[in-house]
Design a protein around this motif. Structure first.
Motif, PDB file in Angstrom:
ATOM      1  N   THR A  98     -25.221   2.341  17.603  1.00 17.11           N
ATOM      2  CA  THR A  98     -24.052   1.922  19.322  1.00 17.11           C
ATOM      3  C   THR A  98     -24.910   2.384  20.677  1.00 17.11           C
ATOM      4  O   THR A  98     -24.888   1.665  21.296  1.00 17.11           O
ATOM      5  CB  THR A  98     -22.248   3.009  19.023  1.00 17.11           C
ATOM      6  OG1 THR A  98     -22.020   2.652  17.975  1.00 17.11           O
ATOM      7  CG2 THR A  98     -22.271   2.412  20.257  1.00 17.11           C
ATOM      8  N   GLU A  99     -25.593   3.909  20.076  1.00 16.03           N
ATOM      9  CA  GLU A  99     -26.536   4.800  20.883  1.00 16.03           C
ATOM     10  C   GLU A  99     -27.471   3.658  21.581  1.00 16.03           C
ATOM     11  O   GLU A  99     -28.387   3.675  22.475  1.00 16.03           O
ATOM     12  CB  GLU A  99     -27.183   5.566  21.091  1.00 16.03           C
ATOM     13  CG  GLU A  99     -25.657   7.099  20.872  1.00 16.03           C
ATOM     14  CD  GLU A  99     -25.580   6.921  22.501  1.00 16.03           C
ATOM     15  OE1 GLU A  99     -26.053   7.006  23.177  1.00 16.03           O
ATOM     16  OE2 GLU A  99     -24.521   7.349  22.083  1.00 16.03           O
ATOM     17  N   VAL A 100     -28.315   2.575  20.799  1.00 14.15           N
ATOM     18  CA  VAL A 100     -29.244   1.895  20.380  1.00 14.15           C
ATOM     19  C   VAL A 100     -28.612   0.819  20.924  1.00 14.15           C
ATOM     20  O   VAL A 100     -29.708   0.066  22.321  1.00 14.15           O
ATOM     21  CB  VAL A 100     -29.491   0.899  19.033  1.00 14.15           C
ATOM     22  CG1 VAL A 100     -31.108   0.691  19.053  1.00 14.15           C
ATOM     23  CG2 VAL A 100     -30.369   2.195  17.943  1.00 14.15           C
ATOM     24  N   GLN A 101     -27.618   0.137  20.917  1.00 14.54           N
ATOM     25  CA  GLN A 101     -27.205  -0.645  21.803  1.00 14.54           C
ATOM     26  C   GLN A 101     -27.254  -0.686  23.009  1.00 14.54           C
ATOM     27  O   GLN A 101     -27.205  -1.507  24.099  1.00 14.54           O
ATOM     28  CB  GLN A 101     -25.713  -1.597  21.171  1.00 14.54           C
ATOM     29  CG  GLN A 101     -25.948  -2.460  19.679  1.00 14.54           C
ATOM     30  CD  GLN A 101     -26.889  -3.400  19.669  1.00 14.54           C
ATOM     31  OE1 GLN A 101     -26.770  -4.062  20.406  1.00 14.54           O
ATOM     32  NE2 GLN A 101     -27.555  -3.100  18.726  1.00 14.54           N
ATOM     33  N   LYS A 102     -26.326   0.767  23.444  1.00 15.61           N
ATOM     34  CA  LYS A 102     -26.501   1.004  24.995  1.00 15.61           C
ATOM     35  C   LYS A 102     -27.824   1.104  25.946  1.00 15.61           C
ATOM     36  O   LYS A 102     -27.921   1.017  26.806  1.00 15.61           O
ATOM     37  CB  LYS A 102     -25.329   2.312  24.439  1.00 15.61           C
ATOM     38  CG  LYS A 102     -24.320   2.215  24.447  1.00 15.61           C
ATOM     39  CD  LYS A 102     -24.090   3.663  23.823  1.00 15.61           C
ATOM     40  CE  LYS A 102     -21.964   3.769  24.152  1.00 15.61           C
ATOM     41  NZ  LYS A 102     -20.951   5.250  24.076  1.00 15.61           N
ATOM     42  N   ALA A 103     -29.166   1.408  24.745  1.00 10.10           N
ATOM     43  CA  ALA A 103     -30.011   2.012  25.339  1.00 10.10           C
ATOM     44  C   ALA A 103     -30.304   0.450  25.807  1.00 10.10           C
ATOM     45  O   ALA A 103     -31.928   0.154  26.315  1.00 10.10           O
ATOM     46  CB  ALA A 103     -30.643   2.575  24.421  1.00 10.10           C
ATOM     47  N   ASN A 147     -27.647  18.356  20.435  1.00  8.76           N
ATOM     48  CA  ASN A 147     -26.076  19.090  20.247  1.00  8.76           C
ATOM     49  C   ASN A 147     -25.277  17.952  20.353  1.00  8.76           C
ATOM     50  O   ASN A 147     -24.865  17.863  21.652  1.00  8.76           O
ATOM     51  CB  ASN A 147     -26.113  19.188  22.854  1.00  8.76           C
ATOM     52  CG  ASN A 147     -27.038  20.488  22.976  1.00  8.76           C
ATOM     53  OD1 ASN A 147     -27.054  21.773  22.136  1.00  8.76           O
ATOM     54  ND2 ASN A 147     -28.098  20.161  23.936  1.00  8.76           N
ATOM     55  N   GLY A 148     -25.640  17.197  19.352  1.00  6.60           N
ATOM     56  CA  GLY A 148     -24.665  15.806  19.452  1.00  6.60           C
ATOM     57  C   GLY A 148     -25.284  14.729  20.040  1.00  6.60           C
ATOM     58  O   GLY A 148     -24.363  13.342  19.973  1.00  6.60           O
ATOM     59  N   ALA A 149     -26.265  14.637  20.377  1.00  7.21           N
ATOM     60  CA  ALA A 149     -26.202  13.283  21.616  1.00  7.21           C
ATOM     61  C   ALA A 149     -28.174  12.868  21.162  1.00  7.21           C
ATOM     62  O   ALA A 149     -28.923  14.070  21.393  1.00  7.21           O
ATOM     63  CB  ALA A 149     -26.233  13.104  22.877  1.00  7.21           C
ATOM     64  N   VAL A 150     -28.394  11.439  21.217  1.00  6.90           N
ATOM     65  CA  VAL A 150     -29.970  11.131  20.459  1.00  6.90           C
ATOM     66  C   VAL A 150     -30.642  11.591  21.916  1.00  6.90           C
ATOM     67  O   VAL A 150     -30.144  10.838  22.260  1.00  6.90           O
ATOM     68  CB  VAL A 150     -29.433   9.414  19.865  1.00  6.90           C
ATOM     69  CG1 VAL A 150     -30.552   9.209  19.231  1.00  6.90           C
ATOM     70  CG2 VAL A 150     -28.300   9.426  19.261  1.00  6.90           C
ATOM     71  N   GLN A 151     -31.816  11.514  21.447  1.00  5.13           N
ATOM     72  CA  GLN A 151     -32.112  12.306  22.513  1.00  5.13           C
ATOM     73  C   GLN A 151     -33.523  11.151  22.815  1.00  5.13           C
ATOM     74  O   GLN A 151     -34.263  10.611  23.798  1.00  5.13           O
ATOM     75  CB  GLN A 151     -33.154  13.131  22.751  1.00  5.13           C
ATOM     76  CG  GLN A 151     -31.692  14.919  22.932  1.00  5.13           C
ATOM     77  CD  GLN A 151     -31.256  14.296  24.680  1.00  5.13           C
ATOM     78  OE1 GLN A 151     -31.882  14.157  25.652  1.00  5.13           O
ATOM     79  NE2 GLN A 151     -30.166  15.414  24.037  1.00  5.13           N
TER      80      GLN A 151
END
Length: 493
Positions: A278-283, A20-24
């Motif tokens: 960007t998600e990796v940086q947030k994680a 749904n467009g979000a990395v899981q």
């Protein structure tokens, strides 16, 4: 529905599972850091050590590997490797000899000056099964439910495996994720594992000792074996070479996944499609912002991981109880996703915002369990404790994202904080006083970071001058840009 994106380069493979467009989920494998565990070699016995009941085996690595008598399949063992009743183990000098060739598997990577540890009891992991080609035993993972379910699975497996005289040799252990597998899925795994072992056996007769016969699948191959399921819509990969390789691999071993493979030809990097970098940086950050204005604080330590939920700037509900309830509901989904994305394992403590109503607690816990049910890794949730905390465990499958991509800060050494400049100044003044009682130099020279030197010259100048008068020695200062805030040196001149 989920999409799987594979970003391949010679040095690194990155896989993102998007729903749904979000990395899981995010999986990373680096070519220089691939371990040896699971690799199967044709080894040659270099030396037998009767005193240690071990042998050194040359498998083509820099250092000889180590094989203990307990890991020899030739010894008298039962179907699970336990000693047979009434059978005395044979000494290693009667089982192997120098120059002998053996098919061996690495069970522990080399560490420091020690070589790899080996076993001649080969096992090959599949998607739902582990194949034991030298046994005829069917085992069930201890983590699979009730006794009735275990027996039912055993009977189904016996029917699928067939009798040894009908070409159905070899033993199998059902892994945890085989609990809900269908017969066709189990049959596919059996075929794949037997085909893999046949290839290994045939190769062992044609190559010299020291040859790698089988390597555990690469991350890109494991995408087809482990990550693809009925919900997978597409598997997009940005390397033509790897796409063709996976196509051939899929046709041979996972035919149901082949139709989902796509070669990505876009101009933008494949991970830019869903802002995955960007998600990796947030994680990797400690704070995770929620859409409502609340936020999570995630702290990973050696013993456990803690997750703290805060309302932050969320004031949208009609009353305070509803605000807390809605924040906790949103946090339940966000926490489950962060556990998968960061691959956090072991003991996890979640501190939801305190809720006064029991029905709110029950609803948040139900939502949390529902979100965690999507995780392919085994999870147990104990519910709320008397202190209002949720205790849970998540099985460790590999290193967490932070441990793989980061290392402890050289300045704070992983503490996450450093001493203030004033604290370091007082450490220096105490050290000078200690040195003055033991030695009699003409002068003390302090070498420290610019911030510390500036404070000693400004706010702490009176204390520095007072110490100089007390010990009767001059104290000079020198700023060193390369020094960290806590580093200093006191030179006796």
């Amino acid at each position: 529905m989920q999409d799987i994106l594979v970003n391949w380069t010679p040095q690194e493979t990155r896989v993102a599972v998007v729903e749904n467009g979000a990395v899981q989920e995010l999986h990373i494998e680096r070519s220089l850091e691939r371990g040896l565990v699971g690799n199967i070699y044709l080894g040659r016995v270099a030396r037998v050590l009767p005193g240690m009941q071990s042998a050194f085996i040359d498998i083509g690595l820099e250092r000889a590997a180590f094989l203990h008598v307990a890991d020899l399949h030739l010894n008298a063992t039962g179907p699970r490797g336990e000693p047979l009743a009434g059978a005395s183990p044979q000494p290693i000098e009667k089982l192997v000899f120098e120059g002998q060739t053996l098919t061996v598997q690495v069970i522990k990577d080399p560490i420091g000056t020690k070589g790899a540890r080996l076993s001649s009891q080969v096992s090959i992991a599949g998607r739902m099964l582990v194949y034991l080609p030298q046994d005829n035993h069917i085992g069930i993972s201890q983590k699979i439910g009730s006794h009735e379910l275990r027996e039912q699975l055993r009977q189904r497996m016996q029917a699928l495996v067939g009798k040894p005289e009908e070409g159905g040799g070899g033993g199998f252990i059902l892994r945890t994720n085989a609990e809900e597998a269908t017969d066709p899925e189990l049959a596919d795994d059996i075929t794949y594992l037997r085909k893999t072992w046949t290839t290994i056996r045939e190769l062992s007769f044609t190559v010299p000792p020291g040859t790698l016969l089988h390597q555990d699948l690469s991350l890109a191959e494991r995408v087809l074996r482990d990550l693809t399921n009925d919900d997978t819509q597409s598997i997009r990969i940005d390397s033509r070479q790897q796409y063709e390789h996976l196509l051939a691999f899929g046709k041979a071993f996972t035919p149901t996944a082949v139709s989902k493979l796509e070669l990505y030809r876009g101009e933008r990097p494949i991970f830019d499609l869903y802002n995955i970098d960007t998600e990796v940086q947030k994680a990797l950050a400690r704070r995770v912002d929620l859409k409502s204005g609340g936020y999570l604080i995630i702290d990973q330590t050696e013993a456990l991981t803690t997750v703290d939920v805060n309302t932050g700037g969320f004031v949208g509900a009609r009353n305070f109880d509803d605000t807390i309830f809605k924040t906790n509901l949103e946090a339940a989904g966000a926490i489950a996703r962060q556990l998968r994305l960061r691959n956090l394992g072991g003991i996890i403590i979640v501190d939801f915002i305190d809720m006064s109503r029991d029905e709110h607690q029950a609803a948040v816990l139900a939502e949390f369990r529902k979100q965690l049910a999507r995780d392919r890794t085994k999870i147990t949730v104990s519910g709320f404790t008397q202190l209002g905390l949720v205790e849970m465990t998540r099985k460790r499958t590999r290193e967490s994202l932070a441990h793989m991509l980061c290392e402890p800060c050289p300045v704070c050494e992983g503490r996450g904080q450093v001493k203030t400049a004033r604290s370091v100044c007082y450490d220096i003044l105490r050290e000078i006083l200690r040195e003055a009682r033991q030695f009699d130099p003409k002068e003390f020279r302090v070498i420290a970071s610019p911030a510390v030197v500036e404070m000693l010259l400004d706010e702490e100048s009176q204390h520095l001058a007072g110490l100089s008068d007390f010990i009767g020695k001059p104290i000079s200062l020198s700023a060193e840009n390369q020094m960290t805030p806590e580093q200093y040196d006191i030179v006796l001149l």
